[in-house]
Design an enzyme around this catalytic site. Structure first.
Site, short mmCIF file in Angstrom:
data_model
loop_
_atom_site.label_atom_id
_atom_site.label_comp_id
_atom_site.label_asym_id
_atom_site.label_seq_id
_atom_site.Cartn_x
_atom_site.Cartn_y
_atom_site.Cartn_z
N PHE A 196 1.23 5.02 0.95
CA PHE A 196 0.69 6.02 1.87
C PHE A 196 1.27 7.39 1.51
CE2 PHE A 196 0.00 2.14 4.14
CZ PHE A 196 -1.10 2.36 4.96
N THR A 240 0.85 -1.19 0.00
CA THR A 240 0.00 0.00 0.00
C THR A 240 0.88 1.24 0.00
OG1 THR A 240 -1.81 -1.09 1.15
CG2 THR A 240 -1.77 1.30 1.25
#
Length: 376
Positions: free
Chosen positions: A283, A281
């Site tokens: 960020f 992921t």
């Protein structure tokens, strides 16, 4: 009937004339640009271009050629604008972009907010970027995090923007438009999901599995092996882990990280249950200040386009002409406008680069509601 080679020779002769006329036309456009620079005028004159397209199309002999001539002149005028944008930027007509370059972020004294509870992937991403000892707190929603930095309760927020398998976090994209907050950094966190439960739990006891919707999607192959398990979505993977601890029900389990399981006193029942083991992921780090690191190499922007054929293509051509690499494009519906979309674009560059300034100048004139989301 003329031989193929003879026809090709004729085409070569015509092409030579076209190249000569093209360069002659661009020279005149350059002179027009010089006048616009002197008068600080706008490069794009939409009415003038519409009139020109209608005029040249009227000179064509059939419908096929009319469409071709219009397409050709749309490109010619687009090239002319790009030349004139470059002239304007070189003359300083763009002005300074409203962002201040800084050497580094003040990580040691910063107060940082993340979404979720202790053990969330957001917390892990925050600690990776700011360090273990950073001053931090957590909030319930992404909106709460954006409000915290807008209000000054936090200096930075760390929020997920996209996952390598589940795609964009659309709510965060929408919030970047709504709030006057800006991206100043990013960090990529590997995502390794586990099935966690109360110590001593047997898989045969489980009836309900809690996690964030995206995490449930990312572990479909494993969960499908247990069709009797009810899958229940909650706001965050760490929230799911916390719920298992609080409810103390061995029929419940959570899909979360091993870190979240440890924080909330759970046992890892099955490790590494991702469908895609290379899952990660991205960020972003957000602040309410218009700043960027001087060595930043990526820019994020968003804009809307006129609801006309070819509008997006013409806007994206600015990246091609300025030799800028566009690394991502995402679209989101424009609120209150059915079937109209806002585009989010990431591209390589720094706000100090001439090519970036040229591109921004062109996009400002031709796009609708252009917003620079950050340089990081």
């Amino acid at each position: 009937m003329a031989a193929l080679e003879d026809l090709r020779v004729r085409l070569d002769g015509i092409d030579e004339q076209i190249v000569r006329l093209y360069e002659e036309r661009m020279k005149v456009c350059e002179e027009v640009g010089e006048l616009k620079v002197q008068n600080w005028g706008r490069v794009l004159d939409r009415q003038r271009e519409r009139n020109k397209l209608n005029d040249v199309a009227s000179k064509a002999s059939n419908e096929f050629n009319k469409k071709g001539i219009q397409e050709l002149y749309e490109q010619l005028m687009s090239m002319s604008r790009k030349l004139q944008y470059q002239q304007m930027v070189e003359a300083g007509a763009l002005g300074k972009l409203p962002f201040i370059g800084i050497d580094s972020l003040e990580k040691d004294t910063a107060r940082v907010v993340y979404q979720g509870v202790e053990g969330a992937y957001g917390q892990a991403a925050m600690l990776k970027y700011f360090g273990e000892g950073c001053n931090n707190f957590h909030v319930r929603t992404f909106r709460d995090a954006m409000e915290a930095i807008e209000d000054g309760a936090a200096d930075y927020a760390v929020l997920p923007i996209e996952n390598s398998s589940a795609g964009a976090v659309t709510e965060v994209y929408d919030l970047l438009v709504e709030f006057e907050n800006y991206i100043v950094g990013e960090t990529i966190l590997p995502v390794r999901h586990t099935l966690a439960g109360l110590p001593g739990t047997d898989l045969n006891e489980i009836r309900r599995v809690y996690s964030k919707a995206e995490a449930l999607m990312q572990t479909t192959h494993f969960l499908d092996e247990y069709p009797n398990w009810q899958q229940i979505s909650v706001v965050n993977t760490a929230v799911a882990a916390k719920k298992i601890l609080e409810d103390k029900d061995p029929a419940q389990a959570a899909v979360c990280s091993a870190y979240a399981a440890q924080v909330h006193g759970l046992s890892v029942l099955v490790d590494g249950i991702n469908d895609e083991m290379n899952n990660s992921t991205r960020f972003i780090v957000i602040t309410n200040q218009k700043v960027f690191l001087k060595d930043a190499s990526k820019i994020s922007i968003c804009f809307e386009v006129p609801h006309q054929s070819g509008s997006l293509y013409r806007l994206l051509s600015h990246f091609i002409y300025n030799d800028l690499n566009m690394s991502k494009i995402e679209s989101r519906p424009v609120e209150g406008k059915s079937w109209e979309y806002r585009f989010f674009v990431d591209f390589d560059g720094n706000m100090g680069d001439a090519a970036v300034k040229n591109t921004i100048r062109g996009l400002r004139e031709e796009a609708i509601n252009l917003k620079i989301l950050g340089n990081y």
